[in-house]
Scaffold this motif. Structure first.
Motif, mmCIF file in Angstrom:
data_model
loop_
_atom_site.group_PDB
_atom_site.id
_atom_site.type_symbol
_atom_site.label_atom_id
_atom_site.label_comp_id
_atom_site.label_asym_id
_atom_site.label_seq_id
_atom_site.Cartn_x
_atom_site.Cartn_y
_atom_site.Cartn_z
ATOM 1 N N GLU A 23 0.837 -1.209 0.000
ATOM 2 C CA GLU A 23 0.000 0.000 0.000
ATOM 3 C C GLU A 23 0.861 1.243 0.000
ATOM 4 O O GLU A 23 0.562 2.230 -0.651
ATOM 5 N N ALA A 24 2.001 1.183 0.712
ATOM 6 C CA ALA A 24 2.897 2.332 0.783
ATOM 7 C C ALA A 24 3.476 2.642 -0.581
ATOM 8 O O ALA A 24 3.560 3.800 -0.993
ATOM 9 N N THR A 171 -17.767 -2.303 -1.724
ATOM 10 C CA THR A 171 -17.008 -3.545 -1.674
ATOM 11 C C THR A 171 -16.363 -3.872 -3.015
ATOM 12 O O THR A 171 -15.209 -4.308 -3.072
ATOM 13 N N HIS A 172 -17.087 -3.642 -4.095
ATOM 14 C CA HIS A 172 -16.615 -4.055 -5.415
ATOM 15 C C HIS A 172 -15.939 -2.936 -6.210
ATOM 16 O O HIS A 172 -15.505 -3.174 -7.341
ATOM 17 N N SER A 173 -15.821 -1.762 -5.645
ATOM 18 C CA SER A 173 -15.155 -0.669 -6.366
ATOM 19 C C SER A 173 -13.646 -0.876 -6.364
ATOM 20 O O SER A 173 -13.089 -1.532 -5.481
ATOM 21 N N ASP A 174 -12.983 -0.296 -7.356
ATOM 22 C CA ASP A 174 -11.524 -0.386 -7.431
ATOM 23 C C ASP A 174 -10.850 0.636 -6.526
ATOM 24 O O ASP A 174 -9.694 0.455 -6.137
ATOM 25 N N TRP A 196 -13.135 1.170 5.723
ATOM 26 C CA TRP A 196 -12.282 0.876 4.572
ATOM 27 C C TRP A 196 -10.830 1.283 4.766
ATOM 28 O O TRP A 196 -9.956 0.850 4.009
ATOM 29 N N SER A 197 -10.568 2.076 5.780
ATOM 30 C CA SER A 197 -9.169 2.374 6.100
ATOM 31 C C SER A 197 -8.431 1.131 6.565
ATOM 32 O O SER A 197 -7.199 1.056 6.476
ATOM 33 N N MET A 198 -9.175 0.159 7.042
ATOM 34 C CA MET A 198 -8.575 -1.072 7.538
ATOM 35 C C MET A 198 -8.318 -2.085 6.422
ATOM 36 O O MET A 198 -7.893 -3.209 6.685
ATOM 37 N N HIS A 199 -8.579 -1.703 5.190
ATOM 38 C CA HIS A 199 -8.309 -2.568 4.035
ATOM 39 C C HIS A 199 -7.145 -1.955 3.255
ATOM 40 O O HIS A 199 -7.361 -1.140 2.360
ATOM 41 N N LYS A 202 -7.090 -1.431 -0.686
ATOM 42 C CA LYS A 202 -8.088 -0.610 -1.374
ATOM 43 C C LYS A 202 -7.576 0.827 -1.451
ATOM 44 O O LYS A 202 -7.419 1.482 -0.424
ATOM 45 N N PRO A 203 -7.322 1.356 -2.656
ATOM 46 C CA PRO A 203 -6.867 2.747 -2.775
ATOM 47 C C PRO A 203 -7.933 3.723 -2.280
ATOM 48 O O PRO A 203 -9.105 3.603 -2.633
#
Length: 308
Positions: A23-24, A171-174, A196-199, A202-203
């Motif tokens: 992610e970084a 959930t299904h978005s890029d 969603w910060s915990m995923h 996911k950008p």
């Protein structure tokens, strides 16, 4: 038992570290692209050929030259579409390459800031996407907008449907775009951002108005779980980030296609090399058979002479 637990803990830690590093790298690359958005020379944006795998070395297979740049047209390879609730991405016409970006943020008691997103992105990328230095694949960017044109508050099932629709498309978005305006607290958006910060894969793109009531909380909480996200303070800066992300997707698609073409060409070269080897083996077998036949003929001649 203790060694098994230690191994499991080490594996979990390694997996978490790997996800954070991934992610970084993606966020760092995005920030670097954003800082260079006014420079479009070949030196500032690497060509797809630099992203390809190194060709396999073989004395029998010559190295194939890098692919030529794609021919340009007057039509941008990037297109944008706004999808409003209750419509779904599944209902859209098929497209070879499609990226979905969920537009999360204030809806009630604030301006319709979502309305002009597609035009803003199109304006930012229209000319840049046509740059001859960039090789891009046609890509459709779908902006998934939960703000309805009309919401029937008297319908008891409307809210339930809305919640389910948003959850499915989040959930299904890029990628997910968040905007926190000054006019309202946006409690649902805060909940979604926290979730969603915990995923880490996911950008996320986050914009917080300077006068938003819980701005400090968002800055500090995000810094703890997603430290490489660059939070901006204006919609303009937010659009710039999303535009760079869209450009990066199309460029990666082009690089992947070049890599696929290279792999296919390598396979064809391998098949040709194998065919040549088989032909050489057949020729060697034929030569050996001919030599054996010549040897047999000589033996027959010698036998005839000795008999005579």
């Amino acid at each position: 038992s203790s060694s098994s637990s230690s191994s499991s803990s080490s594996s979990s830690s390694s997996s978490s570290s790997s996800a954070l590093n991934s992610e970084a790298r993606s966020q760092t690359a995005l920030v670097e692209l954003a800082s260079k958005r006014d420079r479009h020379s070949a030196s500032s944006i690497p060509s797809p050929t630099s992203l390809r795998r190194s060709p396999r070395s073989s004395s029998s297979i010559p190295e194939r030259p890098p692919p030529c740049k794609r021919s340009r047209t007057d039509e941008s390879p990037l297109s944008f579409r706004m999808l409003r609730c209750p419509n779904t991405v599944a209902s859209l016409p098929a497209h070879e390459r499609r990226c979905t970006i969920f537009v999360a943020g204030g809806i009630s008691n604030c301006p319709d800031w979502q309305a002009g997103i597609a035009d803003e992105l199109r304006t930012r990328l229209e000319q840049r996407a046509l740059s001859p230095e960039l090789a891009l694949e046609p890509t459709e960017i779908v902006l998934v907008n939960p703000r309805r044109e009309a919401f029937d508050v008297s319908d008891p099932t409307a809210s339930q449907f809305q919640i389910g629709w948003e959850h499915h498309h989040l959930t299904h978005s890029d990628a997910i775009l968040f905007w926190f305006p000054a006019e309202t607290l946006c409690p649902i958006t805060l909940y979604e951002l926290g979730a969603w910060s915990m995923h880490p894969t996911k950008p996320l793109f986050i914009g917080v108005h300077p006068d938003y009531a819980r701005r400090l909380d968002i800055l500090e909480q995000t810094k703890l779980v997603r430290p490489h996200i660059r939070i901006v303070s204006t919609l303009t800066a937010l659009w710039d980030q999303v535009a760079e992300f869209s450009l990066l997707l199309a460029r990666q698609a082009a690089a992947n296609e070049d890599e696929d073409e290279s792999d296919q060409n390598d396979e064809e070269d391998d098949e040709e090399a194998d065919d040549n080897e088989e032909d050489e083996e057949d020729d060697d077998d034929d030569d050996e058979e001919e030599e054996e036949e010549d040897g047999d003929d000589d033996d027959d001649d010698e036998n005839v002479n000795s008999t005579g």
